[in-house]
Scaffold this motif. Structure first.
Motif, PDB file in Angstrom:
ATOM      1  N   UNK B 163      39.253  -5.435  13.682  1.00  0.00           N
ATOM      2  CA  UNK B 163      38.031  -5.772  14.415  1.00  0.00           C
ATOM      3  C   UNK B 163      37.205  -6.369  12.962  1.00  0.00           C
ATOM      4  N   UNK B 164      37.250  -5.884  11.725  1.00  0.00           N
ATOM      5  CA  UNK B 164      36.601  -6.679  10.557  1.00  0.00           C
ATOM      6  C   UNK B 164      36.996  -8.038  10.629  1.00  0.00           C
ATOM      7  N   UNK B 165      38.404  -8.311  10.580  1.00  0.00           N
ATOM      8  CA  UNK B 165      38.749  -9.765  10.831  1.00  0.00           C
ATOM      9  C   UNK B 165      38.227 -10.419  11.742  1.00  0.00           C
ATOM     10  N   UNK B 166      38.155  -9.917  13.086  1.00  0.00           N
ATOM     11  CA  UNK B 166      37.588 -10.828  14.202  1.00  0.00           C
ATOM     12  C   UNK B 166      36.352 -11.072  13.982  1.00  0.00           C
ATOM     13  N   UNK B 167      35.517 -10.206  13.459  1.00  0.00           N
ATOM     14  CA  UNK B 167      34.258 -10.328  13.043  1.00  0.00           C
ATOM     15  C   UNK B 167      33.905 -11.547  12.085  1.00  0.00           C
ATOM     16  N   UNK B 168      34.795 -11.246  11.143  1.00  0.00           N
ATOM     17  CA  UNK B 168      34.148 -12.346   9.947  1.00  0.00           C
ATOM     18  C   UNK B 168      34.732 -13.728  10.711  1.00  0.00           C
ATOM     19  N   UNK B 169      35.799 -13.802  11.273  1.00  0.00           N
ATOM     20  CA  UNK B 169      36.160 -15.121  11.855  1.00  0.00           C
ATOM     21  C   UNK B 169      35.452 -15.697  12.804  1.00  0.00           C
ATOM     22  N   UNK B 170      34.769 -14.960  13.817  1.00  0.00           N
ATOM     23  CA  UNK B 170      33.916 -15.496  14.678  1.00  0.00           C
ATOM     24  C   UNK B 170      32.742 -15.818  14.408  1.00  0.00           C
ATOM     25  N   UNK B 171      32.274 -15.106  13.226  1.00  0.00           N
ATOM     26  CA  UNK B 171      31.003 -15.485  12.648  1.00  0.00           C
ATOM     27  C   UNK B 171      31.155 -16.631  11.749  1.00  0.00           C
ATOM     28  N   UNK B 172      32.179 -17.179  11.380  1.00  0.00           N
ATOM     29  CA  UNK B 172      32.443 -18.277  10.620  1.00  0.00           C
ATOM     30  C   UNK B 172      32.576 -17.977   9.143  1.00  0.00           C
ATOM     31  N   UNK B 174      34.796 -17.815   6.984  1.00  0.00           N
ATOM     32  CA  UNK B 174      36.345 -18.117   6.692  1.00  0.00           C
ATOM     33  C   UNK B 174      36.899 -17.490   5.722  1.00  0.00           C
ATOM     34  N   UNK B 175      36.286 -17.330   4.490  1.00  0.00           N
ATOM     35  CA  UNK B 175      36.874 -16.803   3.248  1.00  0.00           C
ATOM     36  C   UNK B 175      37.133 -15.441   3.297  1.00  0.00           C
ATOM     37  N   UNK B 176      36.075 -14.616   3.785  1.00  0.00           N
ATOM     38  CA  UNK B 176      36.561 -13.208   4.258  1.00  0.00           C
ATOM     39  C   UNK B 176      37.603 -13.075   5.270  1.00  0.00           C
ATOM     40  N   UNK B 177      37.939 -13.846   6.244  1.00  0.00           N
ATOM     41  CA  UNK B 177      38.588 -13.841   7.046  1.00  0.00           C
ATOM     42  C   UNK B 177      40.074 -14.067   6.673  1.00  0.00           C
ATOM     43  N   UNK B 178      40.193 -15.019   5.840  1.00  0.00           N
ATOM     44  CA  UNK B 178      41.540 -15.355   4.993  1.00  0.00           C
ATOM     45  C   UNK B 178      41.968 -14.209   3.961  1.00  0.00           C
ATOM     46  N   UNK B 179      41.093 -13.648   3.440  1.00  0.00           N
ATOM     47  CA  UNK B 179      41.125 -12.278   2.762  1.00  0.00           C
ATOM     48  C   UNK B 179      41.865 -11.319   3.317  1.00  0.00           C
ATOM     49  N   UNK B 225      45.553 -18.230  12.246  1.00  0.00           N
ATOM     50  CA  UNK B 225      46.064 -18.519  10.858  1.00  0.00           C
ATOM     51  C   UNK B 225      45.799 -19.947  10.739  1.00  0.00           C
ATOM     52  N   UNK B 226      46.415 -20.708  11.792  1.00  0.00           N
ATOM     53  CA  UNK B 226      46.648 -22.168  11.726  1.00  0.00           C
ATOM     54  C   UNK B 226      45.169 -22.580  11.634  1.00  0.00           C
ATOM     55  N   UNK B 227      44.201 -22.134  12.290  1.00  0.00           N
ATOM     56  CA  UNK B 227      42.723 -22.495  12.241  1.00  0.00           C
ATOM     57  C   UNK B 227      42.061 -22.108  11.076  1.00  0.00           C
ATOM     58  N   UNK B 228      42.527 -21.030  10.437  1.00  0.00           N
ATOM     59  CA  UNK B 228      41.962 -20.971   8.997  1.00  0.00           C
ATOM     60  C   UNK B 228      42.778 -21.686   7.730  1.00  0.00           C
ATOM     61  N   UNK B 229      43.926 -22.209   7.945  1.00  0.00           N
ATOM     62  CA  UNK B 229      44.645 -22.950   7.050  1.00  0.00           C
ATOM     63  C   UNK B 229      45.048 -24.127   7.618  1.00  0.00           C
ATOM     64  N   UNK B 230      44.188 -24.965   8.047  1.00  0.00           N
ATOM     65  CA  UNK B 230      44.415 -25.812   9.025  1.00  0.00           C
ATOM     66  C   UNK B 230      45.448 -27.167   8.115  1.00  0.00           C
ATOM     67  N   UNK B 231      46.312 -27.621   8.995  1.00  0.00           N
ATOM     68  CA  UNK B 231      47.159 -28.945   8.474  1.00  0.00           C
ATOM     69  C   UNK B 231      46.153 -29.852   8.073  1.00  0.00           C
ATOM     70  N   UNK B 232      46.494 -30.725   7.092  1.00  0.00           N
ATOM     71  CA  UNK B 232      45.783 -31.921   6.767  1.00  0.00           C
ATOM     72  C   UNK B 232      45.450 -32.857   7.808  1.00  0.00           C
ATOM     73  N   UNK B 237      40.000 -28.433  14.936  1.00  0.00           N
ATOM     74  CA  UNK B 237      39.513 -27.093  14.778  1.00  0.00           C
ATOM     75  C   UNK B 237      39.123 -26.372  16.233  1.00  0.00           C
ATOM     76  N   UNK B 238      39.231 -25.069  16.129  1.00  0.00           N
ATOM     77  CA  UNK B 238      38.668 -24.452  17.234  1.00  0.00           C
ATOM     78  C   UNK B 238      37.298 -24.368  17.099  1.00  0.00           C
ATOM     79  N   UNK B 239      36.590 -24.750  18.267  1.00  0.00           N
ATOM     80  CA  UNK B 239      35.183 -24.644  18.453  1.00  0.00           C
ATOM     81  C   UNK B 239      34.703 -23.077  18.362  1.00  0.00           C
ATOM     82  N   UNK B 240      33.365 -22.851  18.376  1.00  0.00           N
ATOM     83  CA  UNK B 240      32.860 -21.588  18.223  1.00  0.00           C
ATOM     84  C   UNK B 240      33.249 -20.402  19.479  1.00  0.00           C
TER      85      UNK B 240
END
Lengths: 283, 385
Positions: B163-172, B174-179, B225-232, B237-240
């Motif tokens: 839930x925490x991860x999903x919240x951080x990710x959906x709110x943009x 990304x640093x917190x989500x990656x952690x 994961x791929x969206x948080x660490x996108x290939x070059x 990227x996924x939209x909101x």
């Protein structure tokens, strides 16, 4: 006390009868070497049974019930095999002896030594273990008001001795008969006795759970012939007659009597024909 | 007539008898432990109506006037468990039998006629001889209960973490989500065999892009994961809206997993096989760096898989110790070795990235996994039965 005597008598008769007839026969045809061999087997069986009885009573381990019954049952059936062989061996020798060919048959007789030792050992060993266990229990029994350990042991031993005496008398009485008559009667008697041993062997295996059908009885005459009565004891001791007989025992008994009996009678006829032929030749 | 064939058969009898005597013995107990039986002409008094399973000794005294017999009969009243015949008046004889738990009859047969004077007799669970069996089932039950609560605990943490991860990710954020990503996933990886047992949920939650089949929609952790660490290059990227959609899906699917694991129960072999599966996971996915293709946080998963295997082993350990001490100590040592090796790659609260490992270090880890995996594969044999 009398009950203890009867137990000794019964167990003793079971073992002594077959042995005494065979010894009587060997004595009659003058084969003392074989008689000695048979006594050797009997002595060994008594010693082994007593030793085992003592070990199982006082030692750290005891045989399972199934094992006791299995050993007893198997030995019975093996003993029947040996007795059957002996019956036909007797048939052959008596035939030859009646033809006054003693010297020739001596050669033909080579080799029964080991078989006789085994037969003596098995016939006695078969009942020996059970009797030894009983005797050791009697020596261990604490003296109570009416009985003493010594008295019980003495009664049982007396029973065994009477059984041996009876068996000896039977063979003595038979010794007065001439050889072909001896053979005819003892052979027939041995077949009936052996059939009883065979049936009881199967009964033991049923009790051990090796063969089923322990409770399907062919007949039950326990009320008419109580196993503790003197006639019940004699019937059991001599013929291994069980007042409550299972179908398996019943079938084993009749199968043996019919098959071996038929062969025996055919054998008798053949030897009678032979001797009548000889008579006609001489004439 | 009595030729070599008869001496051979006589020899066979002797050998048979010898074997029987060796195999057909049971302990001759001391009389003071015996159950006493008094048989009279019309009574059969047994001093106990029950006894613990194992070797039973009946001390039978004939206090009547007729020869008697004593039987221990099976529940059907027909099968003879044991008997003593020929008990003359005044005589005392004993019957030793080995009897498992169950219902029986005792019977005295004064005069040796009829069905005898019968009494019920019960053989109860043993406190002595067969104790090990009773205790084994207790140990097994303890192991599976412990493991079930462990699974519950992990799914609980997985759910709240997700839930925490999903919240951080959906709110943009990304640093917190990656952690959070690697940390939260550990709860999943620790109980992976359990999660995988739900064939519908596992692909929704944990499918890798490489394993995607034609026409299958990609959802779950690795999509994010791929969206948080996108290939070059070559990546949209996924939209909101998509972020919201897939993170909601992750949470709701995790909720289903959570619900299903509430009252799960396990068997010892599920634990031991699960431990083995986790090690296989390590060998095929983590040690190769395939699992976290974008984040390279494979060592977190590695640690979590090893944790899961270790917990299953530790739950089973008391049971295993009664059966195979050697395997027990081998497993303990190999787990320790592997853990020491993993600890070398710690970095703060977490681990170094997989991409920072040298080839030799990877080889070293792989060897250590194999060294553990091999004895672990024999665990099921030991704990089952």
């Amino acid at each position: 006390m009398f009950q203890t005597f009867l137990i000794g008598l019964r167990e003793g008769l079971e073992a002594a009868l077959i042995v005494s007839i065979l010894i009587g026969y060997l004595a009659k045809i003058g084969r003392t070497r074989e008689v000695r061999a048979m006594w050797l087997g009997i002595a060994a069986a008594i010693l082994i049974a007593l030793a085992f009885g003592a070990l199982l009573t006082f030692g750290p381990s005891t045989l399972t019930f199934e094992a006791q019954e299995f050993i007893g049952g198997s030995l019975s059936i093996i003993a029947v095999g040996f007795v059957t062989l002996m019956i036909f061996w007797m048939a052959r020798t008596s035939k030859n002896l009646s033809g006054e060919l003693r010297a020739a048959t001596d050669k033909a007789l080579d080799g029964p030594l080991f078989g006789l030792v085994a037969l003596g050992a098995i016939s006695v060993g078969r009942e020996g273990l059970e009797t030894a266990l009983f005797l050791w229990a009697a020596t261990r029994a604490s003296a109570s008001d009416s009985t003493s350990a010594l008295g019980l042991t003495a009664a049982a031993v007396a029973g065994i001795l009477i059984a041996v005496l009876l068996a000896w008398l039977i063979s003595k009485g038979l010794l007065r008969l001439n050889l072909s008559v001896f053979f005819r009667w003892t052979g027939a008697f041995l077949i009936i006795v052996a059939a009883g041993v065979l049936a009881y062997g199967f009964h033991d295996l049923q009790e051990a759970g090796v063969i089923p059908g322990l409770h399907s009885l062919a007949f039950d005459m326990s009320q008419a012939i109580p196993p503790t009565s003197w006639y019940g004891v004699l019937l059991k001791g001599v013929f291994n007659f069980s007042p409550a007989t299972t179908w398996v025992e019943f079938t084993a008994w009749w199968s043996y009597v019919i098959i071996v009996g038929t062969l025996f009678v055919r054998n008798l006829r053949a030897s009678t024909d032979q001797s009548s032929q000889k008579v006609s030749v001489r004439r | 007539m009595f030729t070599s064939s008869t001496s051979r058969s006589a020899l066979a009898v002797v050998v048979l008898g010898g074997v029987l005597l060796l195999t057909a013995c049971e302990p001759n107990q001391q009389p003071d432990e015996a159950i006493t039986v008094s048989s009279t002409d019309d009574k059969c008094e047994v001093s106990a109506q029950e006894a613990p399973a194992g070797t039973l000794k009946f001390d039978v005294t004939n206090e009547g006037t007729k020869v008697t017999e004593f039987y221990l009969l099976g529940e059907d009243g027909l099968r003879i468990i044991g008997e003593v015949e020929n008990i003359a008046p005044g005589l005392n004889r004993s019957l030793t039998v080995t009897a498992p738990e169950g219902s029986y009859f005792t019977a005295c047969k004064p005069g040796m006629i009829g069905d005898g004077i019968r009494n019920d007799f019960t053989v109860t669970k043993s406190e002595g001889g067969t104790e090990a069996v009773a205790e084994d089932s207790k140990l097994a039950e303890q192991a599976t209960t412990q493991y079930a609560s462990y699974v519950k605990d992990q799914t609980e943490q997985l759910q709240s973490g997700t839930k925490k991860f999903a919240q951080a990710y959906s709110h943009g954020d990304d640093d917190k989500a990656r952690r959070l990503y690697a940390e939260v996933r550990m709860h999943w990886e620790r109980i992976e065999p359990v999660a995988e047992s739900f064939g519908d949920l596992d692909p929704k939650l944990d499918l890798r892009e490489a394993d995607l089949e034609e026409g299958q929609e990609w959802t779950g952790w690795h999509l994010l994961e791929k969206d948080l660490w996108p290939p070059k290059d070559d990546y949209d990227a996924l939209n909101d809206a998509d972020r919201q959609k897939y993170s909601d899906l992750l949470v709701s699917d995790t909720k289903i997993l959570y619900d299903r694991t509430r009252d799960m129960s396990f068997t010892p072999d599920q634990l031991s096989n699960g431990a083995k599966e986790l090690l296989d996971e390590v060998a095929t996915g983590k040690v190769t760096g395939e699992e976290e293709a974008w984040s390279h946080t494979d060592l977190w998963d590695f640690q979590a898989n090893v944790d899961g295997a270790r917990i299953a082993y530790e739950d089973l350990q008391p049971l295993l110790a009664t059966r195979d001490k050697e395997l027990d100590s081998t497993l303990e040592n190999r787990f320790d070795d592997l853990q020491k090796l993993l600890d070398q790659h710690r970095d703060g609260d977490g681990f170094v990235l997989y991409t920072e490992l040298s080839k030799d270090e990877i080889k070293e880890l792989a060897d250590s996994v194999n060294a553990l995996s091999e004895p672990l594969s024999t665990l099921t044999d030991k704990v089952v039965g």
